[in-house]
Design a protein around this motif. Structure first.
Motif, PDB file in Angstrom:
ATOM      1  N   SER A   1      -1.441  -4.116  -0.339  1.00  0.00           N
ATOM      2  CA  SER A   1      -0.622  -5.400  -0.527  1.00  0.00           C
ATOM      3  C   SER A   1       0.848  -5.267  -0.674  1.00  0.00           C
ATOM      4  O   SER A   1       1.485  -6.022   0.203  1.00  0.00           O
ATOM      5  CB  SER A   1      -0.760  -5.416  -2.389  1.00  0.00           C
ATOM      6  OG  SER A   1      -0.588  -4.356  -2.850  1.00  0.00           O
ATOM      7  N   ASN A   2       1.251  -4.102  -1.112  1.00  0.00           N
ATOM      8  CA  ASN A   2       2.740  -4.090  -0.922  1.00  0.00           C
ATOM      9  C   ASN A   2       3.402  -3.333   0.367  1.00  0.00           C
ATOM     10  O   ASN A   2       4.567  -3.710   0.614  1.00  0.00           O
ATOM     11  CB  ASN A   2       3.347  -3.172  -2.170  1.00  0.00           C
ATOM     12  CG  ASN A   2       3.107  -3.698  -3.648  1.00  0.00           C
ATOM     13  OD1 ASN A   2       2.908  -4.882  -3.730  1.00  0.00           O
ATOM     14  ND2 ASN A   2       2.693  -2.900  -4.538  1.00  0.00           N
ATOM     15  N   HIS A   3       2.515  -2.674   0.803  1.00  0.00           N
ATOM     16  CA  HIS A   3       3.113  -1.641   1.860  1.00  0.00           C
ATOM     17  C   HIS A   3       2.165  -2.058   3.251  1.00  0.00           C
ATOM     18  O   HIS A   3       2.026  -1.377   4.192  1.00  0.00           O
ATOM     19  CB  HIS A   3       2.770  -0.126   1.857  1.00  0.00           C
ATOM     20  CG  HIS A   3       3.312   0.280   0.539  1.00  0.00           C
ATOM     21  ND1 HIS A   3       4.981   0.559   0.532  1.00  0.00           N
ATOM     22  CD2 HIS A   3       2.833   0.449  -0.691  1.00  0.00           C
ATOM     23  CE1 HIS A   3       5.402   0.892  -0.665  1.00  0.00           C
ATOM     24  NE2 HIS A   3       4.348   1.018  -1.498  1.00  0.00           N
ATOM     25  N   ILE A   4       1.709  -3.371   3.429  1.00  0.00           N
ATOM     26  CA  ILE A   4       1.131  -3.578   4.432  1.00  0.00           C
ATOM     27  C   ILE A   4       1.486  -3.471   5.677  1.00  0.00           C
ATOM     28  O   ILE A   4       1.071  -2.990   6.957  1.00  0.00           O
ATOM     29  CB  ILE A   4       0.480  -4.949   4.280  1.00  0.00           C
ATOM     30  CG1 ILE A   4      -0.760  -5.446   5.233  1.00  0.00           C
ATOM     31  CG2 ILE A   4       1.160  -6.281   4.010  1.00  0.00           C
ATOM     32  CD1 ILE A   4      -2.023  -4.317   5.479  1.00  0.00           C
ATOM     33  N   PHE A   5       3.046  -4.058   5.785  1.00  0.00           N
ATOM     34  CA  PHE A   5       3.729  -3.807   7.111  1.00  0.00           C
ATOM     35  C   PHE A   5       3.668  -2.502   7.614  1.00  0.00           C
ATOM     36  O   PHE A   5       3.492  -2.182   8.880  1.00  0.00           O
ATOM     37  CB  PHE A   5       5.084  -4.628   6.667  1.00  0.00           C
ATOM     38  CG  PHE A   5       5.951  -4.459   8.102  1.00  0.00           C
ATOM     39  CD1 PHE A   5       5.453  -5.308   9.126  1.00  0.00           C
ATOM     40  CD2 PHE A   5       6.705  -3.912   8.377  1.00  0.00           C
ATOM     41  CE1 PHE A   5       6.312  -5.508  10.237  1.00  0.00           C
ATOM     42  CE2 PHE A   5       7.706  -4.050   9.418  1.00  0.00           C
ATOM     43  CZ  PHE A   5       7.387  -4.940  10.400  1.00  0.00           C
ATOM     44  N   ALA A   6       4.145  -1.700   6.728  1.00  0.00           N
ATOM     45  CA  ALA A   6       4.329  -0.250   6.874  1.00  0.00           C
ATOM     46  C   ALA A   6       3.175   0.303   7.492  1.00  0.00           C
ATOM     47  O   ALA A   6       2.947   1.069   8.423  1.00  0.00           O
ATOM     48  CB  ALA A   6       4.851   0.680   5.706  1.00  0.00           C
ATOM     49  N   PHE A   7       2.051   0.007   6.954  1.00  0.00           N
ATOM     50  CA  PHE A   7       0.676   0.408   7.349  1.00  0.00           C
ATOM     51  C   PHE A   7       0.227  -0.092   9.078  1.00  0.00           C
ATOM     52  O   PHE A   7      -0.174   0.563   9.740  1.00  0.00           O
ATOM     53  CB  PHE A   7      -0.289  -0.162   6.485  1.00  0.00           C
ATOM     54  CG  PHE A   7      -1.881   0.181   6.820  1.00  0.00           C
ATOM     55  CD1 PHE A   7      -2.445   1.400   6.628  1.00  0.00           C
ATOM     56  CD2 PHE A   7      -2.771  -0.750   7.279  1.00  0.00           C
ATOM     57  CE1 PHE A   7      -3.529   1.711   6.827  1.00  0.00           C
ATOM     58  CE2 PHE A   7      -3.922  -0.353   7.790  1.00  0.00           C
ATOM     59  CZ  PHE A   7      -4.291   0.834   7.356  1.00  0.00           C
ATOM     60  N   GLU A   8       0.777  -1.311   8.886  1.00  0.00           N
ATOM     61  CA  GLU A   8       0.453  -1.865  10.345  1.00  0.00           C
ATOM     62  C   GLU A   8       1.274  -1.006  11.366  1.00  0.00           C
ATOM     63  O   GLU A   8       1.093  -0.522  12.524  1.00  0.00           O
ATOM     64  CB  GLU A   8       0.723  -3.469  10.500  1.00  0.00           C
ATOM     65  CG  GLU A   8      -0.130  -4.285   9.881  1.00  0.00           C
ATOM     66  CD  GLU A   8      -1.547  -3.901  10.343  1.00  0.00           C
ATOM     67  OE1 GLU A   8      -1.798  -3.562  11.474  1.00  0.00           O
ATOM     68  OE2 GLU A   8      -2.439  -4.332   9.583  1.00  0.00           O
ATOM     69  N   VAL A   9       2.702  -0.904  10.949  1.00  0.00           N
ATOM     70  CA  VAL A   9       3.434  -0.106  11.984  1.00  0.00           C
ATOM     71  C   VAL A   9       3.011   1.350  12.316  1.00  0.00           C
ATOM     72  O   VAL A   9       3.269   1.878  13.167  1.00  0.00           O
ATOM     73  CB  VAL A   9       5.106  -0.107  11.552  1.00  0.00           C
ATOM     74  CG1 VAL A   9       6.010   0.776  12.073  1.00  0.00           C
ATOM     75  CG2 VAL A   9       5.513  -1.507  11.230  1.00  0.00           C
ATOM     76  N   THR A  10       2.384   1.940  11.464  1.00  0.00           N
ATOM     77  CA  THR A  10       1.832   3.283  11.207  1.00  0.00           C
ATOM     78  C   THR A  10       0.790   3.329  12.426  1.00  0.00           C
ATOM     79  O   THR A  10       0.796   4.289  13.245  1.00  0.00           O
ATOM     80  CB  THR A  10       1.119   3.654  10.274  1.00  0.00           C
ATOM     81  OG1 THR A  10       1.936   3.578   9.051  1.00  0.00           O
ATOM     82  CG2 THR A  10       0.761   5.011  10.093  1.00  0.00           C
ATOM     83  N   SER A  11       0.012   2.166  12.644  1.00  0.00           N
ATOM     84  CA  SER A  11      -1.031   2.250  13.785  1.00  0.00           C
ATOM     85  C   SER A  11      -0.147   2.122  15.008  1.00  0.00           C
ATOM     86  O   SER A  11      -0.710   2.872  16.180  1.00  0.00           O
ATOM     87  CB  SER A  11      -1.928   0.922  13.750  1.00  0.00           C
ATOM     88  OG  SER A  11      -1.285  -0.250  13.854  1.00  0.00           O
ATOM     89  N   LEU A  12       0.798   1.527  15.109  1.00  0.00           N
ATOM     90  CA  LEU A  12       1.792   1.524  16.393  1.00  0.00           C
ATOM     91  C   LEU A  12       2.333   3.078  16.610  1.00  0.00           C
ATOM     92  O   LEU A  12       2.309   3.237  17.879  1.00  0.00           O
ATOM     93  CB  LEU A  12       2.972   0.462  16.138  1.00  0.00           C
ATOM     94  CG  LEU A  12       3.444  -0.012  17.417  1.00  0.00           C
ATOM     95  CD1 LEU A  12       2.542  -1.035  18.208  1.00  0.00           C
ATOM     96  CD2 LEU A  12       4.936  -0.704  17.060  1.00  0.00           C
ATOM     97  N   LEU A  13       2.492   3.904  15.499  1.00  0.00           N
ATOM     98  CA  LEU A  13       3.141   4.912  15.955  1.00  0.00           C
ATOM     99  C   LEU A  13       2.209   5.864  16.323  1.00  0.00           C
ATOM    100  O   LEU A  13       2.427   6.761  17.192  1.00  0.00           O
ATOM    101  CB  LEU A  13       3.734   5.632  14.364  1.00  0.00           C
ATOM    102  CG  LEU A  13       3.883   7.031  14.122  1.00  0.00           C
ATOM    103  CD1 LEU A  13       5.303   7.409  14.864  1.00  0.00           C
ATOM    104  CD2 LEU A  13       3.989   7.559  12.858  1.00  0.00           C
ATOM    105  N   ILE A  14       0.916   5.783  15.779  1.00  0.00           N
ATOM    106  CA  ILE A  14      -0.207   6.583  16.246  1.00  0.00           C
ATOM    107  C   ILE A  14      -0.491   6.185  17.777  1.00  0.00           C
ATOM    108  O   ILE A  14      -0.891   7.132  18.609  1.00  0.00           O
ATOM    109  CB  ILE A  14      -1.419   6.452  15.534  1.00  0.00           C
ATOM    110  CG1 ILE A  14      -1.227   6.666  13.890  1.00  0.00           C
ATOM    111  CG2 ILE A  14      -2.869   7.154  15.830  1.00  0.00           C
ATOM    112  CD1 ILE A  14      -1.166   8.325  13.572  1.00  0.00           C
TER     113      ILE A  14
END
Lengths: 188, 100
Positions: free
Chosen positions: A138-151
């Motif tokens: 909920s609060n960190h969904i954007f960072a979570f999506e960016v993490t997939s880009l990082l991986i």
């Protein structure tokens, strides 16, 4: 601070020293596995159950397998000396000693400085998978999506670095020329 | 010593040991493992401070740090293998040329 925490804290520091002090890289890797498991114990003691589980799965399970695999792949000779500790190492050790004193002072006195309390809410934090997931998605969904880009970037980078270059290296350098030189030596 | 101070102290000492390893060791694999040690120390302090503030945001940050550490492991170990392929050594002092 319970006795369990103190005992496991001393064990953690001892195994961390083993990482730095071991002569052979494999011994360092085994000490690091022990340290990671002990840090996972601390996470569990603090009520961070999800983090403790992920620590064991990701660090001790995935990353350390990669490290041990690379050590095995390179077949490093432990008898090769690391070189004499020069003035740079002494300066580094001195710098780290100063940093240890400063960090230790800040850690012990910083609690009152930041007015941190250790009340009931310290132990009531929801560290379960459900609680972390509700916050993460909920609060960190954007960072979570960016993490997939990082991986993804990490995977592409690793594959790119792993490709064997067709371009020959300069004479006298590189693994191939080294092996060729060794073969010539053996033939003589 | 209460729990917060104790764990912040443990985290500080773990970080210092990791920094010491990065500064004095010349084996790049051991240096890499010491970086992992420093990341773990930061994770520990994140969890303790998150509990001190009474939220689980810090636990989420630890999750992100672990994702960064996994990406770092894949790229870093590939760099170490490339280093070994080019110089037949993984001592950090042996790679001193920038030209290919």
């Amino acid at each position: 601070m319970t006795a369990v925490m103190i005992v496991f804290g001393i064990l953690t520091l001892a195994s961390a020293c083993g990482v730095v002090c071991s002569r052979q890289p494999v011994h360092s890797a085994l000490s690091l596995v022990a340290t990671l498991f002990l840090v996972a114990v601390h996470f569990a003691l603090l009520g961070a159950h999800f983090v403790a589980a992920v620590q064991v799965l990701v660090y001790a399970g995935a990353i350390m397998v990669l490290v041990v695999f690379v050590i095995m792949l390179l077949g490093l000779d432990a008898n090769v000396p690391e070189g004499v500790a020069g003035w740079g190492s002494s300066f580094g050790a001195l710098l780290t000693g100063v940093a240890a004193v400063v960090f230790g002072y800040v850690a012990i006195s910083g609690r009152s400085f930041f007015a941190l309390k250790e009340g009931a809410e310290f132990w009531a934090v929801d560290g379960t998978t459900a609680g972390i997931g509700a916050n993460l998605y909920s609060n960190h969904i954007f960072a979570f999506e960016v993490t997939s880009l990082l991986i993804l970037a990490g995977i592409v980078g690793a594959v790119f670095l792993g490709i064997e270059k067709k371009r020959p290296l300069k004479a006298g350098r590189g693994l191939k020329s080294m092996q060729a030189a060794q073969k010539e030596e053996a033939l003589r | 010593m209460d729990v917060i101070s104790g764990y912040l102290f443990l985290s500080a000492m773990l970080f210092t040991i990791g920094a010491l390893g990065v500064l004095i060791r010349k084996n790049t694999i051991v240096m890499f493992m010491c970086v992992e040690l420093m990341l773990n120390a930061a994770n520990l302090s994140l969890v303790v401070l998150s509990n001190a503030w009474g939220t689980n945001d810090g636990h989420v940050y630890v999750f992100f740090v672990m994702a960064v550490a996994a990406a770092e492991a894949s790229v870093g170990l590939a760099i170490i293998i490339t280093l070994f392929r080019n110089f037949y050594s993984i001592r950090s002092g042996d790679a001193y040329l920038l030209q290919g």
